[in-house]
Design an enzyme around this catalytic site. Structure first.
Site, PDB file in Angstrom:
ATOM      1  N   SER A 188      51.867   1.445  -1.924  1.00 41.15           N
ATOM      2  CA  SER A 188      50.711   2.321  -1.951  1.00 41.15           C
ATOM      3  C   SER A 188      50.540   3.003  -3.281  1.00 41.15           C
ATOM      4  CB  SER A 188      50.915   3.366  -0.863  1.00 41.15           C
ATOM      5  OG  SER A 188      50.017   4.416  -1.010  1.00 41.15           O
TER       6      SER A 188
ATOM      7  N   ASP B 149      52.014  -1.694 -20.960  1.00 40.36           N
ATOM      8  CA  ASP B 149      50.834  -1.543 -20.119  1.00 40.36           C
ATOM      9  C   ASP B 149      49.741  -0.819 -20.907  1.00 40.36           C
ATOM     10  OD1 ASP B 149      48.941  -1.016 -18.187  1.00 40.36           O
ATOM     11  OD2 ASP B 149      50.405  -0.418 -16.676  1.00 40.36           O
TER      12      ASP B 149
ATOM     13  N   HIS C 129      50.086  -4.764 -17.586  1.00 41.93           N
ATOM     14  CA  HIS C 129      49.695  -4.036 -16.388  1.00 41.93           C
ATOM     15  C   HIS C 129      49.728  -4.878 -15.117  1.00 41.93           C
ATOM     16  CE1 HIS C 129      47.623  -0.860 -14.165  1.00 41.93           C
ATOM     17  NE2 HIS C 129      46.806  -1.773 -13.688  1.00 41.93           N
TER      18      HIS C 129
END
Lengths: 417, 438
Positions: B261, B340, B375
């Protein structure tokens, strides 16, 4: 269901494989040193259920590995990584005389592998965990072309890629009909393969078995744009071996680079039938018919035999020593003596092996339903063999057949004689 | 579903039927033996390796192996490596060195992870499978030569299937007013541990990771919580995520839910563990209003691709914008790429780490920071996307976002992180003590 007891983890790798490839079945997260049973289940196209099972003990880390652990009994015992497939048999209560053969080779065989608590009493329990695995005759990208016109009937299998490839003509046996699975598997191993239907089940007597039909099939294969014309071989089983040896010896149109004959029947000119010798059929204690003596009688008649001395290509003969359907070893002896070309001949005679030498891991059929062509009678023929040695023979012979085909169809011409 | 098979029925064997190819015809007459190419296993799950072997070649000669995939979006992706056969006329991708191409060195899976759009393709592409019920078809071909290989026809080809769904996995589509997603259930009696799978800012419904997790033994729900480009207008309240807990009633399977999550901070959800890949740190409810204010921090690189990581750096400085991670009571794994460019995920992870340590919950945290990794940390062997098309929700503008990472280290990170994620999930969902006490 208890939230605290950990669920077992069952894996089959690879989960999708070709039928001649092995898999690894592993179970983890079990209670340590406890009895478990692994069972495979397959629902066949004919609607029958086939199963195999082995009794195991988990180790101290709560693990069962079919590749590494001993089965203490079941349909197989000992260290048998593929026992869950080759020892399969119809579940108790099934019809008799069954053979497991896939007709539709465009879909995989689905096998469910399940784990149960306990050994002898395992059937009373629900499975703890299950996995589904797919077993394929056709590799990805294989093209299947159905051939059905007045002149030729069969299935052509073409590997993907630019080609061209060596070709193989595939002739089955006395059961008749069209069986494609071996051809599909050979295509998955790099050959354009034509499975030929030369008579329908039960209709051998009325079928024209003259050379022209087979010569046309051979020519169609050889002339196919994806086939290298001077790299074509023939593989045959049972009745197909009669046809094969006759053609190769007598037909000037058919000049294969190599030939494989499995479970040899006495070579004889096509067009004649065997109806005269049926008084030699015996029955065993189960009333299953044993036909091997019919062949022994035929071997004594020179007019019934092909002149194998005319064969000029490498020839591989694969036979089971316990073949109850035909005297294939004696036939091979006979062929070898007559040939006088020992350098062309390779023989593999497998002990305790029966008549139906199929691709690896195929369940062993010791006796099966058969429709007798001369009388339209349905009988059970005895094929022979003991399950474990017969399965080993299927595994070993397939590898040796593939390596024989590769040597003579794929290698440089300098490697061939 | 034919799965790579072409079925042609009832052909007549007439003379002119077959298409004759001149080069094929020439090869039919030559004496040279045909090469033999095998890919094993020919059908595999996408996180499984394969072995590519070529035999029967001329010895010590230059060859190129090339993979080709035609995507659902209609683009062609390829990878290739330059090899030399050995004295027995053999090339083994698992054992031999690639001397160049889209990958080099000893790289058994280079033909997959180094794939990129063929020259002349559209820009900003990402390779993602939408329909997970069918496999990805990859054609592997062998060519003569190295630099000039494209001018030649392939000598031999094989087709291999790469699957997200294992045999027997059941896919259940969930689309009612209350919930949208795809539920994947393994075969067998069950019950199984469950996983809730939440994707990122691209929106829409992506099922491939869930399908793969189901193939590894979990009931997995891929949740759609906003449509692509519509994040601003979507209701992202907690209730939507809470409804997932009701799923088990609908499917009649008792499930233990675990969350992958962005927002683990919610009282009524008691996950056994959390894995956050590229966690972004925002307050859920206020998101649509907050982000536009920070857009002045977006930079562009030399290709005019947008770099968003500074937006995140600014947000980290505002305590009111942050989820109170001190309230988390379950094991948490954070996986980030050090390169990232889309978000400051490593700095975010540092911040989380500091907060949780201060709350005495550092023992719940596992961190994996991968060097030179961007990423988009996807399942193993997924082609690396360094910059991709993105629809900005606030303005409906299509831009190219830069994600970062160098291809080889990024692929290694995907491989390693997947194994570690699976082992983390197994430890906390499958092992004896499923709930780690704090």
């Amino acid at each position: 269901m208890s939230l605290s007891s950990p669920p077992p983890i069952l894996s089959v790798r690879p989960s999708r494989a070709l039928v001649d490839e092995a898999f690894e079945v592993l179970v983890e997260n079990l209670a340590p040193v406890s009895p478990f049973t692994l069972r495979s289940l397959h629902h066949s196209e004919d609607g029958d259920d086939w199963e195999a099972y082995g009794h195991y003990f988990s180790d101290h880390s709560g693990r069962v590995s079919v590749s590494e652990d001993l089965s203490f009994g079941g349909t197989y015992s000992g260290m048998e990584p593929m026992g869950l497939i080759w020892s399969m048999r119809p579940v108790p209560g099934s019809r008799t005389g069954l053979r497991l053969r896939k007709k539709d080779v465009t879909t995989p065989m689905l096998i469910t592998v399940s784990l149960y608590n306990g050994h002898e009493d395992f059937r009373g329990n629900s499975p703890l965990v299950s996995m589904v695995t797919e077993r394929w005759y056709m590799g990805p990208g294989i093209q299947r072309i159905e051939i059905s016109d007045e002149e030729l009937r069969g299935g052509l299998f073409v590997p993907p890629g630019p080609g061209p490839f060596p070709g193989i003509l595939d002739l089955w046996g006395g059961g008749g009909g069209l069986l494609e699975y071996r051809s599909a598997l050979l295509a998955s191993r790099g050959y354009v393969c034509l499975a030929l239907e030369y008579f329908k089940t039960g209709q051998m007597k009325s079928t024209d078995m003259s050379f022209e039909y087979f010569e046309k099939a051979y020519r169609v294969l050889k002339d196919h744009p994806q086939v290298i014309p001077d790299r074509v071989g023939i593989i045959s089983l049972c009745l197909g071996t009669i046809v094969t040896l006759s053609l190769v010896a007598e037909s000037s149109d058919i000049t294969p680079s190599c030939v494989v004959c499995i479970s040899n029947i006495i070579s004889k000119p096509p067009g004649k039938t065997l109806s005269g010798e049926f008084n030699k059929i015996r029955v065993d204690e189960n009333n299953h018919q044993i036909w091997r003596d019919v062949g022994l009688a035929l071997l004594k008649e020179p007019s019934m035999k092909v002149d194998v001395a005319k064969i000029n290509c490498p020839l591989m003969l694969v036979n089971g020593c316990d073949d109850q359907n035909w005297c294939s070893v004696e036939t091979a002896d006979d062929t070898m003596d007559a040939a006088g070309k020992g350098h062309l001949l390779t023989r593999l005679d497998y002990p305790d092996t029966g008549h139906l030498i199929e691709p690896p891991f195929s369940p062993h059929c010791v006796a099966g339903n058969f429709m007798v062509y001369s009388s339209n009678e349905k009988v059970i023929q005895r094929y022979g063999g003991k399950t474990k040695p017969h399965s080993d023979a299927q595994d070993d012979s397939w590898r040796k057949i593939l390596s024989f085909l590769r040597r003579h169809l794929y290698c440089s011409h300098r490697a061939r004689m």
